[in-house]
Write an enzyme that holds these catalytic residues in place. Structure first.
Site, PDB file in Angstrom:
ATOM      1  N   ARG A  52       0.745  -1.195  -0.017  1.00  0.00           N
ATOM      2  CA  ARG A  52      -0.022   0.015  -0.027  1.00  0.00           C
ATOM      3  C   ARG A  52       0.923   1.178  -0.021  1.00  0.00           C
ATOM      4  O   ARG A  52       2.138   1.323   0.240  1.00  0.00           O
ATOM      5  CB  ARG A  52      -1.245   0.166   1.098  1.00  0.00           C
ATOM      6  CG  ARG A  52      -0.684  -0.715   2.367  1.00  0.00           C
ATOM      7  CD  ARG A  52       0.511   0.098   3.308  1.00  0.00           C
ATOM      8  NE  ARG A  52       0.004   1.479   3.193  1.00  0.00           N
ATOM      9  CZ  ARG A  52       1.032   2.492   3.646  1.00  0.00           C
ATOM     10  NH1 ARG A  52       2.218   2.001   3.625  1.00  0.00           N
ATOM     11  NH2 ARG A  52       0.908   3.660   3.784  1.00  0.00           N
ATOM     12  N   GLY A  53       0.338   2.401  -0.199  1.00  0.00           N
ATOM     13  CA  GLY A  53       1.114   3.461  -0.326  1.00  0.00           C
ATOM     14  C   GLY A  53       1.015   4.136  -1.873  1.00  0.00           C
ATOM     15  O   GLY A  53       1.393   3.110  -2.719  1.00  0.00           O
ATOM     16  N   ALA A  54       0.822   5.072  -2.260  1.00  0.00           N
ATOM     17  CA  ALA A  54       0.573   5.540  -3.680  1.00  0.00           C
ATOM     18  C   ALA A  54       1.880   5.169  -4.429  1.00  0.00           C
ATOM     19  O   ALA A  54       1.730   4.310  -5.564  1.00  0.00           O
ATOM     20  CB  ALA A  54       0.443   7.152  -3.658  1.00  0.00           C
ATOM     21  N   ARG A  95      -7.148  -0.439  -6.921  1.00  0.00           N
ATOM     22  CA  ARG A  95      -7.605   0.463  -5.944  1.00  0.00           C
ATOM     23  C   ARG A  95      -7.760   1.817  -6.909  1.00  0.00           C
ATOM     24  O   ARG A  95      -7.072   2.090  -7.708  1.00  0.00           O
ATOM     25  CB  ARG A  95      -6.419   0.743  -4.985  1.00  0.00           C
ATOM     26  CG  ARG A  95      -6.318  -0.594  -3.764  1.00  0.00           C
ATOM     27  CD  ARG A  95      -5.637  -0.099  -2.882  1.00  0.00           C
ATOM     28  NE  ARG A  95      -6.167   0.794  -1.605  1.00  0.00           N
ATOM     29  CZ  ARG A  95      -5.418   1.364  -0.426  1.00  0.00           C
ATOM     30  NH1 ARG A  95      -4.316   1.073  -0.313  1.00  0.00           N
ATOM     31  NH2 ARG A  95      -6.112   1.956   0.275  1.00  0.00           N
ATOM     32  N   GLN A 198      -1.887   2.454   9.954  1.00  0.00           N
ATOM     33  CA  GLN A 198      -0.542   2.511   9.247  1.00  0.00           C
ATOM     34  C   GLN A 198       0.522   3.136  10.032  1.00  0.00           C
ATOM     35  O   GLN A 198       1.645   2.854  10.129  1.00  0.00           O
ATOM     36  CB  GLN A 198      -0.906   3.422   8.016  1.00  0.00           C
ATOM     37  CG  GLN A 198      -1.499   2.690   6.869  1.00  0.00           C
ATOM     38  CD  GLN A 198      -3.289   2.996   6.792  1.00  0.00           C
ATOM     39  OE1 GLN A 198      -3.607   2.993   7.968  1.00  0.00           O
ATOM     40  NE2 GLN A 198      -3.676   2.772   5.651  1.00  0.00           N
ATOM     41  N   ASP A 239      -2.194  10.951  -2.183  1.00  0.00           N
ATOM     42  CA  ASP A 239      -2.547   9.664  -3.156  1.00  0.00           C
ATOM     43  C   ASP A 239      -2.781  10.323  -4.521  1.00  0.00           C
ATOM     44  O   ASP A 239      -2.776   9.636  -5.501  1.00  0.00           O
ATOM     45  CB  ASP A 239      -3.629   8.970  -2.273  1.00  0.00           C
ATOM     46  CG  ASP A 239      -3.125   8.157  -1.434  1.00  0.00           C
ATOM     47  OD1 ASP A 239      -3.027   8.721  -0.250  1.00  0.00           O
ATOM     48  OD2 ASP A 239      -2.679   6.915  -1.530  1.00  0.00           O
ATOM     49  N   ASN A 249      -5.585  12.379   0.476  1.00  0.00           N
ATOM     50  CA  ASN A 249      -4.714  11.693   1.149  1.00  0.00           C
ATOM     51  C   ASN A 249      -5.273  10.984   2.186  1.00  0.00           C
ATOM     52  O   ASN A 249      -6.663  11.185   2.366  1.00  0.00           O
ATOM     53  CB  ASN A 249      -3.470  12.359   1.760  1.00  0.00           C
ATOM     54  CG  ASN A 249      -2.350  11.634   2.592  1.00  0.00           C
ATOM     55  OD1 ASN A 249      -1.838  10.879   1.760  1.00  0.00           O
ATOM     56  ND2 ASN A 249      -2.244  12.054   3.527  1.00  0.00           N
ATOM     57  N   LYS A 250      -4.704  10.050   2.899  1.00  0.00           N
ATOM     58  CA  LYS A 250      -5.426   9.339   4.012  1.00  0.00           C
ATOM     59  C   LYS A 250      -6.163   9.797   4.791  1.00  0.00           C
ATOM     60  O   LYS A 250      -6.175  11.026   5.210  1.00  0.00           O
ATOM     61  CB  LYS A 250      -4.243   8.852   4.917  1.00  0.00           C
ATOM     62  CG  LYS A 250      -4.558   7.667   5.847  1.00  0.00           C
ATOM     63  CD  LYS A 250      -5.463   6.397   5.720  1.00  0.00           C
ATOM     64  CE  LYS A 250      -4.905   5.797   4.692  1.00  0.00           C
ATOM     65  NZ  LYS A 250      -5.932   4.801   3.817  1.00  0.00           N
TER      66      LYS A 250
HETATM   67  O1  MRU Z   1      -4.578   3.378   2.167  1.00  0.00           O
HETATM   68  P1  MRU Z   1      -3.081   3.289   2.035  1.00  0.00           P
HETATM   69  O2  MRU Z   1      -2.223   2.833   3.089  1.00  0.00           O
HETATM   70  O3  MRU Z   1      -2.557   2.788   0.702  1.00  0.00           O
HETATM   71  O4  MRU Z   1      -2.740   4.912   2.162  1.00  0.00           O
HETATM   72  C1  MRU Z   1      -1.613   5.491   2.073  1.00  0.00           C
HETATM   73  C2  MRU Z   1      -1.425   7.006   2.095  1.00  0.00           C
HETATM   74  O5  MRU Z   1      -2.639   7.614   2.321  1.00  0.00           O
HETATM   75  C3  MRU Z   1      -0.125   7.808   2.294  1.00  0.00           C
HETATM   76  O6  MRU Z   1      -0.170   8.665   2.966  1.00  0.00           O
HETATM   77  C4  MRU Z   1      -0.258   8.172   0.764  1.00  0.00           C
HETATM   78  O7  MRU Z   1      -0.128   7.316  -0.319  1.00  0.00           O
HETATM   79  C5  MRU Z   1       1.281   8.871   0.580  1.00  0.00           C
HETATM   80  S1  MRU Z   1       2.567   7.627   0.764  1.00  0.00           S
HETATM   81  C6  MRU Z   1       4.040   7.929   0.188  1.00  0.00           C
END
Ligand code: MRU
Length: 345
Positions: A52-54, A95, A198, A239, A249-250
């Site tokens: 996970r993470g963009a 996703r 996270q 994201d 973002n999250k």
């Molecule tokens: O749902 P996730 O864990 O994939 O969400 C991740 C985030 O929201 C991060 O803050 C975002 O991807 C930036 S990470 C470099």
């Protein structure tokens, strides 16, 4: 200090025949890699948030295309181009919010379809380029972000934006790593980041691997932390960034931005330009993923006759005017003063 001194984790490993994905659902209790040998397995790993993470999602998808292209060409050297469309679609469905996924798939599509003969080597070279460019961008953003921040006594970060969320080093966490190399001793606060944790599970673990102490807070403690003047900056990743600078973002980022503005705390967004979606004019048009309510709702209420439900959006949108600085590998944009256009090729 050596630049890799605070960078020991890698979420993705290419073995030559498979993509190994560090299963982030198991951390911090277990550190285990899952072997993906097909694009379908990579898509499953993304959907299930093993990765996970963009930026990490984009890189994983790029290697997923490599697996697809090599397999399809082996099976049908004349018709592989039609056959891989199903793989592209499957990866794209994994996703919805992180635009890095679609950006990486487009980049792979261009290279793969232009290949003459066996497309496998060109696909692998492009995926490895995407991966290496991301790590380089993170290091550059670390430098740029640390310069903007300068001296501080406390910083707050949200979600996990470190090596685990990227090709390596991290976006917002890369800025924190760089600051720590230059001037250790400030306090790093990390939000728990409900519902998936996270921050509690991943950010604390990553920082501990690197010898950086961190202080966990419940998401709901952030405004009080700011009121007590314990942090000068909130630093987050993204994201998807709309063309006007609004940032998805999250979930919880918007609440942090509102609280930060109220308390005179600055908000920095750190993201590579692959996170900018030039085709989306403003944040209201960004698709926001809503995950299974069961990820939020206690098991007791997951009965057919329960009256309780749950709404589980996993991202939110922060308007550009609440953001002090957007840091990319191509430079820093201060919404209200300059526009993202300055970053466009
Ligand atoms: O749902 P996730 O864990 O994939 O969400 C991740 C985030 O929201 C991060 O803050 C975002 O991807 C930036 S990470 C470099």
């Amino acid at each position: 200090m050596h630049p890799s001194a605070h960078d020991r984790v890698r979420p993705l490993r290419w073995t030559g025949t498979a993509l190994e994905v560090l299963d982030q659902r198991l951390l911090p209790d277990r550190c285990a890699y899952r072997r993906c040998t097909t694009a379908a397995k990579v898509a499953e790993a993304i959907a299930a948030m093993q990765v996970r993470g963009a930026p990490a999602i984009g890189i994983a998808a790029a290697y997923g295309v490599v697996l697809a292209v090599c397999q399809r060409f082996r099976e049908a050297p004349q018709t592989w181009r039609q056959a891989i469309e199903a793989d592209f679609e499957r990866l794209a469905r994994s996703r919805p919010t992180a635009v890095n996924l679609f950006w990486a798939l487009e980049r792979m599509r261009r290279v793969v379809l232009a290949a003459e003969g066996d497309p496998c080597p060109a696909a692998l070279a492009e995926a490895e380029r995407i991966h290496a460019e991301d790590v380089a961008a993170n290091r550059r953003m670390g430098e740029l972000g640390a310069e903007v921040i300068g001296d501080l006594s406390g910083i707050l970060t949200h979600c996990n934006t470190g090596s685990l969320a990227t090709g390596g080093f991290g976006t917002a966490l890369g800025v924190i790593r760089t600051l720590w190399q230059r001037q250790p001793g400030f306090t790093v606060h990390a939000t728990e980041t409900r519902p998936w944790n996270q921050g509690a599970r991943l950010t604390l673990w990553e920082l501990e691997q690197d010898g950086i102490p961190a202080m966990l807070i419940a998401d709901s403690a952030a405004a009080f932390l700011m009121r007590q003047e314990r942090v000068q900056w909130v630093v987050v990743g993204a994201d998807r960034i709309a063309a006007n600078g609004d940032v998805a973002n999250k979930i919880g980022t918007y609440a942090l931005a509102v609280a930060a503005r109220r308390h005179g705390v600055k908000l920095m967004v750190v993201a590579p330009t692959s996170t900018i979606d030039w085709n989306t004019p403003h944040g209201g048009l960004i698709p926001i993923e809503e995950r299974d309510p069961a990820e939020l709702l206690p098991a007791y209420y997951q009965r057919e006759d329960s009256l309780a439900g749950a709404w589980n959006p996993v991202f939110d949108v922060t308007p550009a005017d609440l953001i002090s600085a957007i840091v990319t590998e191509k430079g820093v944009v201060r919404p209200g003063r300059d526009t993202l256009e300055t970053l466009r090729d």
